[in-house]
Every structure is written in C-alpha cells, then in structure tokens.
Motif scaffolding. Structure first.
Motif, PDB file in Angstrom:
ATOM      1  N   LYS A   1       1.013  -1.182  -0.105  1.00 12.82           N
ATOM      2  CA  LYS A   1      -0.174   0.226  -0.341  1.00 12.82           C
ATOM      3  C   LYS A   1       0.846   1.088   0.183  1.00 12.82           C
ATOM      4  O   LYS A   1       0.788   2.438  -0.743  1.00 12.82           O
ATOM      5  CB  LYS A   1      -1.118  -0.283   1.180  1.00 12.82           C
ATOM      6  CG  LYS A   1      -2.115   1.390   1.062  1.00 12.82           C
ATOM      7  CD  LYS A   1      -3.078   0.949   2.199  1.00 12.82           C
ATOM      8  CE  LYS A   1      -3.140   2.171   2.948  1.00 12.82           C
ATOM      9  NZ  LYS A   1      -2.974   1.976   3.961  1.00 12.82           N
TER      10      LYS A   1
ATOM     11  N   TRP B   1       2.510   1.501  -2.982  1.00 11.91           N
ATOM     12  CA  TRP B   1       1.391   2.370  -4.216  1.00 11.91           C
ATOM     13  C   TRP B   1       1.524   4.283  -3.834  1.00 11.91           C
ATOM     14  O   TRP B   1       0.719   4.868  -4.530  1.00 11.91           O
ATOM     15  CB  TRP B   1      -0.281   1.837  -3.641  1.00 11.91           C
ATOM     16  CG  TRP B   1      -0.806   2.845  -4.551  1.00 11.91           C
ATOM     17  CD1 TRP B   1      -1.771   3.450  -3.622  1.00 11.91           C
ATOM     18  CD2 TRP B   1      -1.813   2.382  -6.121  1.00 11.91           C
ATOM     19  NE1 TRP B   1      -3.529   3.956  -4.178  1.00 11.91           N
ATOM     20  CE2 TRP B   1      -2.627   2.707  -5.911  1.00 11.91           C
ATOM     21  CE3 TRP B   1      -1.538   1.597  -6.806  1.00 11.91           C
ATOM     22  CZ2 TRP B   1      -4.390   3.375  -6.661  1.00 11.91           C
ATOM     23  CZ3 TRP B   1      -2.469   1.619  -8.296  1.00 11.91           C
ATOM     24  CH2 TRP B   1      -3.573   2.351  -7.871  1.00 11.91           C
TER      25      TRP B   1
ATOM     26  N   TYR C   1       2.634  -3.655  -8.734  1.00  8.35           N
ATOM     27  CA  TYR C   1       2.070  -5.103  -8.905  1.00  8.35           C
ATOM     28  C   TYR C   1       0.194  -4.270  -9.241  1.00  8.35           C
ATOM     29  O   TYR C   1      -0.215  -4.354 -10.071  1.00  8.35           O
ATOM     30  CB  TYR C   1       1.615  -6.332  -8.675  1.00  8.35           C
ATOM     31  CG  TYR C   1       1.074  -7.280  -9.725  1.00  8.35           C
ATOM     32  CD1 TYR C   1       0.929  -7.284 -10.780  1.00  8.35           C
ATOM     33  CD2 TYR C   1       0.022  -8.098  -9.516  1.00  8.35           C
ATOM     34  CE1 TYR C   1       1.033  -8.110 -12.184  1.00  8.35           C
ATOM     35  CE2 TYR C   1      -0.390  -9.204 -10.453  1.00  8.35           C
ATOM     36  CZ  TYR C   1      -0.390  -9.071 -11.213  1.00  8.35           C
ATOM     37  OH  TYR C   1      -0.835 -10.057 -11.922  1.00  8.35           O
ATOM     38  N   LEU C   2       0.052  -3.318  -8.273  1.00  8.26           N
ATOM     39  CA  LEU C   2      -0.917  -3.080  -8.374  1.00  8.26           C
ATOM     40  C   LEU C   2      -0.814  -1.513  -9.030  1.00  8.26           C
ATOM     41  O   LEU C   2      -1.820  -1.470  -9.836  1.00  8.26           O
ATOM     42  CB  LEU C   2      -1.239  -2.500  -7.034  1.00  8.26           C
ATOM     43  CG  LEU C   2      -2.319  -2.189  -6.045  1.00  8.26           C
ATOM     44  CD1 LEU C   2      -3.661  -3.474  -6.399  1.00  8.26           C
ATOM     45  CD2 LEU C   2      -2.414  -1.554  -4.959  1.00  8.26           C
TER      46      LEU C   2
ATOM     47  N   SER D   1      -3.148  -0.956 -12.402  1.00  4.02           N
ATOM     48  CA  SER D   1      -4.269  -0.209 -12.771  1.00  4.02           C
ATOM     49  C   SER D   1      -3.714   0.424 -14.002  1.00  4.02           C
ATOM     50  O   SER D   1      -4.727   1.365 -14.723  1.00  4.02           O
ATOM     51  CB  SER D   1      -3.505   1.278 -11.678  1.00  4.02           C
ATOM     52  OG  SER D   1      -2.467   2.233 -12.021  1.00  4.02           O
TER      53      SER D   1
END
Lengths: 483, 231
Positions: free
Chosen positions: A12, A15, A184-185, A189
């Motif tokens: 998180k 990100w 990866y997040l 996106s």
C-alpha cells in the motif's frame, strides 16, 4: 505481527508513495487511453475486415453460381477467390496478421500465393510497427513497470528508510513481496480497464458463433499477461534490491528491457534464418516446376508420360482408342495430373513449412530466457494471428482448390463425351446447376485444444519464470543489505 | 537494557570492532565518541542486526540479536543519520506507516499526540515530509520511537546538521525519553552535546572502547582534551 499484513502495508505504501509522485496519475491515464484507443481501432478494423470478407465472398459465390453453362474445365480455370477471415480476437494482438496475405486465387493446376497483406497495401509507415493492445502490453508496460520499480528498494537504502523498516521488524521476503505487489497494483491500474473493454468487445462482435472459443482464449491470454506482469514486477524489485544504487538499478533494468524486447528476439530470428535458410519464392516455384516436368503435361492427352496410363486403360477396357473409352479420357488424365502436381507441391510446401517451423522453434527456445517472447507467442496464438492459424487457413484453401479442380475433372470424366474436340462445343457444356452444387468455402479456425497445444511451451515458460523468480526472491531476500 | 559482551567484528583481516563490553541501563544515555571509522556505527549496526558479529553477543532487553532478530527488534527504535522518510507522505502518514509495520494500531489523535510530544508543531504534521527540515524529520523519527514504546533507542549522529536551537530541542526530548526509562545509545561527533545530554561517555578508537567515564565527572573542555589525546 502477521506476515501478510506487513506485505499488505508495504504494498500500500509503495502504491501511495508512487501515486503521489508528480506525473504518475497522468501516466496511468495516458496508458489507459492508449490501450482503449488501440483496442477500439483494432476492433473497428476487424469488423471492417470481416464485412469486406463476407461481402466479397458473397460476390464471388454469386458470380460462381451464376456462371453460364460451360465446359467444367473452363470453370476450373475460372477459379475461385477465397478471402482470409480473422479470428474474433485478432483486434487484441495483430501478431503477424498485417504481414500475411488476405486473398488467394484458387484454380486448377496451380497453387497461387495468398496476396494483399496490409503491409503490402500500405505505405512505409507500417514498417515502423503498428500499435496494437498486445504490443503496448508486451513492450510498453515493461518499460513503465521498470520505471516505477527500479528504486523501490534502492531508494529506501539511499534514504536510510530501509534501516528503519528493518528496525521496525520488517524481514526481507516481506519487503520484496510487499514492494513487488505494490508495483503490481500500479501495473494493474494501467491494464484492468482495457482488459474489461477487450472482454466487452468480444460480445459486440458481429459473428457470435465463435464467442465461446474466443472468451476461453481471452481468459487464458489475460491470465498469461497477469503472470508476465507479476514476473516483471518481481524482476524490477529484485534488481532494485541487489543493485548498489538506484541509478545502477535503472541502468540494469533498461538493459534487461532492451535485451528482452529487442536483442534476444532479433538475434533468435537471425539465427533461425541462418541455420534454416528458406528458399525465395522464385527458387521454390522453380523447384516445384522442375519436378513437375518429370511427371509430364496432363493438359496434353498425348504427352508421352501418360502413354503408359493410356495403354493400360485401353487394355483393361478392351478398346483400341481413347475415344472408345466409356468416360472422358482427357478429364481422367487431368485428374491424374492434378493429383500428381498437388502431391509434388504439397511435399515441397511441407518441407518449406518444416523450415519455418524450425525457425520458429529457435525463437520458441529463446523464450526460455526471455519471458517477452513467451507472452508474445501466447498472445499471438490466442488472438489467432500467429503463423499456425495462417497455415491452417492456407491448408484449407489448398484443400478447397483441390476439391474444386477434382470435382470439375470428375464432372468432365462422367458427363463430357469422349469425341469432343473443343471445349466451346455446345455439347461439351454443363448446366450451371452443377456450379451451384459445388459447396462454398467455409474457413474454420484452429480449435482451442490445438492452440493450447501449440502454445504449451509459452504457458510452461511463463509459469516457470514466475516460480523461478518467486524462489529467487525468497532465497535472496534474507541477504538484502540494509546499507 | 542495551548490552554487549565481547562484541567483535572483522572484515577479512580488518578489525572493525574488538571485544566491546558495554551495558546501558534503563533511562541511561550513553554517548559514543570517536573518529570516523572508529567503530561507532558498526556497534549500532550490530545491535540492529544489520551486521553479524564475528564473535561475542549483542543483547537488547536480554534478548540476543543474532538468535532472535525479530524479537530483539520489538524493543528498539533507530534513527539514522539521514532520516529521509517518504517525501510524498505527510509526517503523520509516515508515522502511521512505520508504527503499523511494528504492529501498533493508533488513532489519528494518538499519532498527533506522539508527534506533538516529539516537538513537531501541529501545522506541519499534515504536510508532506519532502518539505521538512532535518530537525523536523528527526522529530518524526523520535515519534516513531515513542509510538513503539521502545526500551532501547539508537541514534547515529543525531545532531549533525541541526541548527543550535533544533539541537537543543533534540537534547531536551532525549532527556525526557531517558526520564521515562528509555536506554539510549548515540554515536556523535558533538562533544559538547554529548557532555550535556549523556550520562556516560565512551571514546572509541580502532574498534575498541578506550575510555569510559561519567559525564558529571568531567567538563566539556576536559572532555575535548581527553578526546584529542585519546584518538
């Protein structure tokens, strides 16, 4: 403290930290737009192509069925035009499609090439490469992932936060997986919405008979991409972890990118062509021709090569001239000639295809060290724009050509008198009903099982890369230096 | 609380730390002086588990760092020389991130409380750390230690690059922490600050702790003389 919770927190944080960086949101939006654009354009092109193929195909059929009464061999020379259809997923990854022909003229005695590829018909711009969603996902996204990921650990080391992280009880594997998942997040996106759009486009496609198959292909392909992206994220974070500085990590990753997307593909292609050189079109045609001359000219019923055939026929039927035979002799000779020439052509064609396959095998083997090649092959295979799908079409077209020529020969053998001197003789003409009876060409696509079989190695290679890097990350991450 | 037993580290033939014995009790501040390369940072790195000692043992709250790396980290906090933190996150976000990694789950009010106690003014707490001065970032570092309720605090050159006011504030916070029972080990070049804030002072040379004294027994000037003579 739960391991997963730490990984989650680290992901998180990666990100949030990247998304707050200037330009990140714009970049995500841009890639989304680019993918939307290329998917839409690809889809419109596909629809237009299919409409053209069906339109022209119908016209060709009409003209065939409405041909006036004539000698069947004239129909065999009048021939048939066949247009190559595209698989419903061709909009996603153009693969080799633009460089492969779309139209083939089928006639007796002669195997023509498939002509009119897009590359053939457009100006030099196509040579710079087209932008398909597949290309963006395979080439551009890795660059983006490397750009976002190169400093995910090295920057922490440079800024001293890595020491605080470790002091707070974070361990190596958690750090690498957390950061890789955060990356990866970010990666997802840029691709999730386009993937959804691609899925929707499948359902908008005009011809729904292949929906089940294309949905299955699509899901396998998307899964392949997701694995490919995860491998990229692990590579990026791993390199960031082992590099001395962020700058060194970026250099290494750009080097990897060049190696994977340019160098290895190009080198394997050159090696393939050098080890398994293919003849030019002229060489190929002349070697087929040379062998055919040995078999004689079937168009000439008096060709010495067919003398033995003639003698045995006369003997069996107990007659002394071909005119006395109960069937049309020149039709019989041509049927035999068609069989021989097709056999000759096919044996040469098979040898040529074998060479192409050897060349592709080199590229396929290169994929063991290059996940880009693996996803490229998988994506092309699933989209139905690879060489295998094209060969399948070519085989069907040739089979149809053979059927056409031999059907006309059979009609001649059975229905045309033996004493006809000239094919324009009214008694040598058949009613057009016979043309209508000859079935239209229907292109079939390789079934999913065959495509998966062709792409087995691509899938295996991607899975192995993921496993390998997961292990590597695990083994290495305990030795990440805090400073 | 912070204990070293015959702690040694060598890189190849190069000795970085030689048979260091040290025991810092609860609420005690120990200042390590010495030239660059004397072994101050290596000592701290051994306690943090970043460097595996060649022989001897480092203990935190009685827990061996090499044998139970994860457990030993529960009791300590560390503020490196350059606390950069995450520039795109605010002070409070940085604190929330680091303290939740250590397993704590604080409300925003609590987090603000830690930052205020560390001396970070309210108005700055929600601003991005990218715009902070070193002193402000260090206060976030202190807040991380506070939030963790660390029993042992390690500081590497905490006052280098701080202006005198910030440096003074920092000393006050350290004294407050020690008053609450935190054992503090700081490596520093700042002789006067060491004399003022520490209870005990050690001088290191070539990996050895060559002298150790109580801060009350010596004036800053005498300490400087001793330092120059020792190294």
């Amino acid at each position: 403290m739960n391991r997963l919770k730490k990984i989650n927190l680290l992901a998180k944080q990666a990100w949030v930290n990247t998304i707050h960086r200037r330009g990140t949101k714009g970049l995500i939006l841009l890639v989304n737009l680019l993918l939307f654009f290329s998917l839409t354009v690809g889809y419109l092109n596909l629809s237009q192509h299919q409409n053209l193929v069906h339109g022209f195909g119908g016209e060709v059929r009409d003209k065939w069925e409405n041909s006036p009464d004539k000698h069947p061999h004239r129909m065999a020379h009048y021939g048939y035009l066949v247009f190559r259809e595209k698989f419903p997923l061709a909009f996603f990854d153009f693969g080799m499609d633009s460089y492969l022909g779309n139209v083939i003229f089928l006639e007796a005695h002669k195997q023509n090439t498939v002509n009119f590829s897009e590359a053939n018909l457009s100006n030099g711009l196509l040579r710079f490469g087209e932008i398909s969603a597949g290309m963006i996902l395979q080439v551009l996204i890795p660059l983006l992932v490397f750009f976002w990921g190169f400093d995910l650990i090295s920057r922490d080391r440079e800024q001293g936060t890595l020491k605080i992280l470790f002091a707070q009880g974070v361990q190596g594997p958690e750090l690498i997986w957390g950061r890789a998942l955060g990356l990866y997040l970010l990666n997802l996106s840029t691709v999730v919405l386009p993937f959804i759009l691609g899925f929707i486009l499948l359902f908008l496609h005009g011809e729904q008979d292949l929906l089940g198959q294309s949905v299955a292909h699509y899901l396998i392909m998307v899964l392949g991409y997701l694995v490919y992206f995860l491998v990229l994220c692990l590579v990026a974070v791993w390199v960031s972890g082992v590099s001395k500085s962020s700058k060194a990590a970026l250099t290494t990753l750009i080097g990897c990118w060049l190696l994977f997307t340019l160098l290895i593909p190009k080198v394997s292609q050159v090696i393939g062509q050098t080890w398994y050189p293919t003849p030019s079109k002229i060489e190929f045609d002349s070697s087929v021709e040379q062998e055919l001359i040995l078999h004689g000219d079937s168009h000439n019923p008096n060709d010495p090569h067919y003398a033995a055939l003639k003698d045995s026929l006369l003997r069996v039927h107990g007659v002394d001239s071909v005119q006395q035979l109960p069937f049309n002799y020149s039709g019989f000779v041509m049927r035999e000639g068609e069989r021989l020439s097709t056999e000759t052509y096919l044996s040469h064609q098979r040898a040529l295809v074998e060479l192409f396959k050897q060349q592709q095998k080199i590229i396929r083997n290169a994929a063991w060290i290059d996940p880009f090649l693996a996803i490229k092959n998988l994506s092309m295979g699933m989209s139905g724009t690879d060489y295998d799908m094209y060969l399948h079409f070519q085989d069907q077209a040739e089979a149809y050509r053979y059927l056409l020529a031999q059907t006309m020969n059979e009609l001649q053998i059975d229905l045309i008198g033996n004493r006809i001197k000239n094919s324009s003789d009214p008694s040598a003409q058949l009613s057009k009903e016979y043309w209508e009876k000859f079935p239209d060409f229907h292109q079939a696509f390789l079934p999913t099982a065959a495509v998966i079989k062709n792409q087995f190695y691509s899938i295996l290679i991607l899975a192995l890369w993921l496993t390998l890097f997961s292990c590597l990350v695990w083994a290495f991450s305990n030795r990440i230096k805090a400073f | 609380m912070i204990e070293a037993k015959q702690l040694s580290k060598s890189y190849g033939g190069q000795i970085a730390l030689q048979a260091l014995d040290m025991n810092i009790k609860e609420g005690e501040i120990f200042a390590l002086l010495g030239q660059n390369g004397a072994g101050k940072t290596t000592t701290i790195n051994c306690f943090l588990g970043f460097v595996e000692p060649t022989s001897g043992e480092a203990l935190i709250h009685g827990v061996s760092v090499s044998n139970n790396p994860l457990e030993s980290k529960q009791y300590l906090a560390y503020i490196p020389e350059t606390v950069m933190l995450y520039p795109n996150l605010s002070g409070i976000e940085n604190l929330a991130f680091f303290s939740s990694l250590a397993g704590q789950n604080y409300s925003e009010e609590k987090l603000k409380g830690f930052l205020s106690k560390s001396g970070l003014q309210e108005s700055a707490q929600k601003q991005r750390v990218g715009g902070y001065s070193k002193g402000m970032r260090q206060k976030v570092g202190i807040a991380i230690a506070l939030a963790k309720k660390a029993k042992a605090l390690f500081l590497d050159e905490p006052t280098s690059g701080l202006d005198p006011k910030a440096s003074n504030e920092f000393s006050e916070i350290l004294k407050e922490l020690s008053g609450e029972g935190t054992a503090i080990l700081m490596a520093t070049h700042d002789i006067f600050r060491a004399k003022e804030v520490a209870h005990r002072i050690g001088i290191m040379k070539e990996g050895q702790l060559v002298s150790e004294l109580n801060a009350v027994d010596i004036s800053a000037n005498e300490l400087e003389m001793l330092y120059l003579k020792t190294i």
